[in-house]
Enzyme design. Structure first.
Site, short mmCIF file in Angstrom:
data_model
loop_
_atom_site.label_atom_id
_atom_site.label_comp_id
_atom_site.label_asym_id
_atom_site.label_seq_id
_atom_site.Cartn_x
_atom_site.Cartn_y
_atom_site.Cartn_z
N LYS A 225 55.78 9.44 -76.22
CA LYS A 225 55.61 8.40 -75.65
C LYS A 225 55.38 7.06 -76.72
O LYS A 225 55.65 5.91 -76.35
CB LYS A 225 54.27 8.40 -74.84
CG LYS A 225 54.67 9.13 -73.24
CD LYS A 225 55.17 8.13 -72.50
CE LYS A 225 55.19 8.88 -71.02
NZ LYS A 225 55.71 7.98 -69.93
N ASP B 135 48.65 9.36 -68.05
CA ASP B 135 48.15 10.70 -67.83
C ASP B 135 47.83 11.36 -69.00
O ASP B 135 47.59 12.56 -69.01
CB ASP B 135 49.51 11.31 -67.01
CG ASP B 135 49.59 10.90 -65.69
OD1 ASP B 135 48.63 10.79 -64.87
OD2 ASP B 135 50.50 10.34 -65.66
#
Length: 414
Positions: A75, A122
């Site tokens: 990410k 998350d």
């Protein structure tokens, strides 16, 4: 046992205006930016020759993102590049000038100052944003949905961000972060989902993910695979999936790979949109309870959705056992293959491919995709064991049982 649901892509085509976001030129800029980081190295492309033989395909290749920047997930590629593009825009510079050395310099502080980057996560995206903010001398505020695990919270907090776990789901955390960014002087929302009026930063995040796709394409060529015939890519909001799909559609415009989109059954908004066949995205609400925390997103990125509806071959909705099976297969590979430590949101591709190749109830999907002994399959393990305790419970202790799934009664071809 709950089965994988799937649907052919029969969505009406749009004008495809977002495909250029993932142009080869844009992705090259992102990769050049990432290369400027001293922490940058190309993550492995694990060649699972034994698994390919077992599956009955020509090749199975896993892009292993557990090695990315020491953060155990991909990410950071998106958040860091989006910050660079944002700072470039604010300082009137081209992103090619946004090197790591410049972004960590006194000159940057003089010309830009300090911003606060807000995000919802998350786990992996927030850690990437927090890490990049810390490296670049910026601030970060991160909100996590209810049910988030302490290990992921702690990893974000270690990077110096202000981090909270809220009593709402992921999509509501996104709205919370956006509202706080609006109310904060020099506040910026850095989210990998897009909505009407919020499109620049999500598109830059997707371009950052393109570094990973570009590396994989290059690594395949280095081992004599000109192009993958099939790509299995997971989707939460669809930013990663749209980035990978968009990059390969631009790289092979005349002969693109067939791309299979995989979502958790608990948050299968893209699959539901594909089932509806009207071209409009769908939203899934509620707690979105799944082991695939990184995919527990019920509202699609409109940029990613537009790319996927125009180019992807099929959409699948995968129960948790699919990911658990994939985690075990990657952790305990066919003899001679490398071990891949893949987390709950990283391993769904392996479990899905196994079901399609070995369970006759998915024969129609197998035939539709043309998966056979000539197929070269690329998948992306987007994370390692980002929740180490959960990883061990699944891989060691058998949590999320898969003992009635096909591999147990299929003879190995190896």
């Amino acid at each position: 046992m709950e089965q994988i649901k799937w649907v052919r892509n029969e969505l009406p085509k749009s004008d495809d205006k977002w495909l250029d976001v993932m142009s080869l030129e844009n992705v090259a800029k992102a990769r050049a930016f990432h290369r400027s980081f001293p922490q940058y190295s190309i993550t492995p492309l694990d060649n699972l020759k034994g698994m390919a033989n077992y599956m009955g395909v020509a090749g199975v290749y896993v892009k292993n993102e557990s090695y990315r920047f020491g953060l155990n997930a991909f990410k950071v590629l998106g958040g860091s590049f989006a910050m660079a593009r944002y700072i470039a825009q604010k300082t009137g510079k081209d992103v090619s000038e946004m090197t790591y050395d410049y972004l960590t310099s006194q000159q940057l502080k003089d010309e830009f100052g300090q911003a606060t980057f807000f995000t919802a996560t998350d786990g992996n995206h927030g850690r990437g944003v927090a890490w990049a903010a810390k490296k670049l001398g910026q601030k970060a505020v991160v909100h996590m949905p209810k049910g988030s695990v302490k290990s992921r919270f702690d990893n974000i907090a270690k990077e110096g961000a202000t981090v909270t776990i809220e009593e709402v789901n992921y999509d509501d955390c996104v709205r919370m972060a956006a509202a706080e960014a609006d109310a904060c002087e020099n506040g910026v929302i850095v989210q990998d989902t897009a909505w009407e009026g919020y499109e620049d930063i999500p598109s830059w995040i997707m371009q950052g993910y393109g570094t990973m796709a570009s590396e994989a394409a290059e690594q395949l060529r280095q081992i004599g695979v000109n192009r993958p015939t099939h790509i299995f890519v997971q989707a939460g909001v669809g930013s990663l999936a749209g980035a990978v799909q968009g990059y390969f559609a631009n790289l092979f415009p005349n002969d693109p790979p067939k791309v299979v989109i995989m979502e958790t059954a608990a948050a299968d908004c893209l699959y539901k949109g594909a089932v509806a066949k009207d071209g409009d995205p769908r939203i899934v609400t509620g707690d979105l309870t799944t082991i695939m925390a990184g995919l527990a997103c019920g509202e699609p990125n409109i940029i990613g959705w537009d790319i996927l509806r125009n180019h992807s071959a099929a959409f699948t909705s995968c129960p948790d056992w699919v990911s658990a099976k994939g985690m075990r297969m990657l952790a305990n590979p066919v003899h001679g293959d490398p071990v891949v430590i893949s987390g709950e949101s990283g391993a769904v591709g392996m479990g899905c491919l196994d079901a399609i190749m070995h369970d006759e109830q998915y024969k129609e999907l197998r035939d539709y995709l043309g998966l056979d002994r000539f197929s070269q399959v690329l998948m992306i393990s987007t994370e390692g064991d980002t929740d180490p305790e959960k990883y061990r419970r699944i891989v060691w202790d058998g949590e999320v049982c898969t003992d009635t799934t096909p591999m147990g009664h299929v003879e190995s071809k190896s």
